[in-house]
Scaffold this motif. Structure first.
Motif, PDB file in Angstrom:
ATOM      1  N   GLU A 160       0.876  -1.266   0.153  1.00 49.02           N
ATOM      2  CA  GLU A 160      -0.031   0.032  -0.097  1.00 49.02           C
ATOM      3  C   GLU A 160       0.775   1.287  -0.139  1.00 49.02           C
ATOM      4  O   GLU A 160       2.147   0.988   0.163  1.00 49.02           O
ATOM      5  N   ASN A 200      -5.922   4.480   8.034  1.00 55.27           N
ATOM      6  CA  ASN A 200      -5.690   3.919   6.769  1.00 55.27           C
ATOM      7  C   ASN A 200      -5.071   4.877   5.906  1.00 55.27           C
ATOM      8  O   ASN A 200      -4.277   5.765   6.351  1.00 55.27           O
ATOM      9  N   ASP A 201      -5.297   5.195   4.877  1.00 53.29           N
ATOM     10  CA  ASP A 201      -4.723   5.877   3.613  1.00 53.29           C
ATOM     11  C   ASP A 201      -4.649   7.286   4.127  1.00 53.29           C
ATOM     12  O   ASP A 201      -5.552   7.657   4.851  1.00 53.29           O
ATOM     13  N   ASN A 226     -10.060   5.855   2.554  1.00 50.02           N
ATOM     14  CA  ASN A 226      -9.011   5.259   1.378  1.00 50.02           C
ATOM     15  C   ASN A 226      -8.436   6.612   0.543  1.00 50.02           C
ATOM     16  O   ASN A 226      -8.123   7.567   1.213  1.00 50.02           O
ATOM     17  N   ASP A 273      -9.894   1.845  -4.175  1.00 48.62           N
ATOM     18  CA  ASP A 273      -8.979   1.882  -3.000  1.00 48.62           C
ATOM     19  C   ASP A 273      -8.173   3.256  -3.203  1.00 48.62           C
ATOM     20  O   ASP A 273      -8.791   4.169  -3.064  1.00 48.62           O
ATOM     21  N   GLY A 274      -6.931   3.254  -3.172  1.00 48.48           N
ATOM     22  CA  GLY A 274      -6.032   4.526  -3.538  1.00 48.48           C
ATOM     23  C   GLY A 274      -6.185   5.034  -4.490  1.00 48.48           C
ATOM     24  O   GLY A 274      -6.663   4.620  -5.640  1.00 48.48           O
ATOM     25  N   THR A 320      -3.966  -1.772  -5.070  1.00 51.59           N
ATOM     26  CA  THR A 320      -4.140  -0.888  -3.914  1.00 51.59           C
ATOM     27  C   THR A 320      -4.083   0.442  -3.696  1.00 51.59           C
ATOM     28  O   THR A 320      -4.724   1.191  -3.424  1.00 51.59           O
TER      29      THR A 320
HETATM   30 CA    CA Z   1      -6.120   1.493   0.789  1.00 52.19          CA
END
Ligand code: CA
Length: 290
Positions: free
Chosen positions: A24, A108-109, A154, A204-205, A245
């Protein structure tokens, strides 16, 4: 970081790095011309430099995002909150505790804006909808909760004119867009930008290129997508790993796109790190200025 011939055609090329359970958070550091990324549950931070040399730091707790720090070292969004990581000693220091009252949550992100403010969100380990939130850590270490009721916080990125912030709650199956005030860092007017994924294929990202295109990683979808500023899908790049990701631009002219993947179909031994030349340059990864 030499890449095979396929890169020029815009195809992803795997770099020789250790497999990650959940790779990630790619983040390019211009001053060292190197890329950082993480393995989330393992609590590991990796770096690969222009010569292909690898380095690794063990944070001792799950890590959701890594950003560089103007003062040197890194700032992580981790289980306990925002942590500073000293690359020489390997010591991690808590800068700001996040949701200490919610032991089932972790960070998280995240991403830093041009002013060096750090935006990062949280999620419940059991992925319970609505248990997370989005935070901003200012350079003076003041922390502000910006959004609540988030499922899996995210990808975060900004339009080149700094008028918009893009944001992903993966459980919403869409990328949202918000009005962003570059002077204050305030956000408002959250609304849908693009529907992305369904039935276990999740956005996701993300990262935003220099032309305002929004690149989104598809968890479970084995692809990276680019959406034009009007929300139109303009590119889809297939990957050999199902769980794509996150992505970030790097290279001397920000002409390379680095992409992380996680273990899963096509990546039974673990996720990897890929690089491709997408034909459009990116915006830099900005450092935290606290
Ligand atoms: Ca992520």
């Amino acid at each position: 970081m030499t890449a095979a011939a396929g890169r020029a055609a815009g195809h992803p090329v795997a770099l020789p790095v250790p497999p990650a359970e959940l790779g990630e958070g790619p983040c390019w550091e211009a001053r060292s011309q190197s890329l950082f990324w993480i393995d989330v549950p393992a609590g590991l931070v990796y770096r690969i430099d222009a010569a292909g040399d690898l380095a690794r730091w063990d944070v001792g707790q799950p890590v959701g995002a890594v950003m560089t720090r103007a003062a040197g070292g890194l700032v992580l969004a981790a289980r306990d909150g925002f942590l500073a990581l000293d690359l020489d000693s390997g010591a991690a220091t808590l800068l700001a505790s996040v949701e200490a009252d919610l032991p089932g949550n972790r960070m998280n992100d995240g991403a830093c804006d041009r002013a060096g403010r750090y935006y990062a969100g949280t999620m419940a380990a059991d992925e319970r909808p609505g248990a997370g939130a989005l935070y901003r850590l200012d350079p003076d270490l003041t922390m502000t909760r910006l959004l609540t009721g988030i499922g899996i916080s995210n990808g975060i990125g900004w339009s080149p004119d700094e008028r918009l912030m893009y944001y992903v709650d993966s459980l919403d199956y869409q990328v949202d867009v918000l009005d962003y005030d570059a002077a204050s860092g305030a956000i408002r007017g959250r609304r849908p930008f693009a529907r992305v994924g369904q039935d276990g294929v999740l956005p996701d990202g993300l990262t935003v290129d220099a032309e305002g295109g929004v690149w989104v990683a598809l968890w479970g979808g084995g692809a990276l997508r680019r959406y034009a500023p009007d929300g139109t899908l303009t590119r889809e790049v297939p990957f050999p790993h199902a769980n794509v990701t996150s992505c970030a631009f790097g290279g001397p002219g920000l002409e390379l796109l680095y992409v992380t993947t996680a273990a899963g179909p096509g990546a039974e031994a673990g996720g990897g790190l890929f690089v491709l030349e997408p034909g459009v340059a990116g915006q830099p990864s900005y450092p935290f200025r606290g």
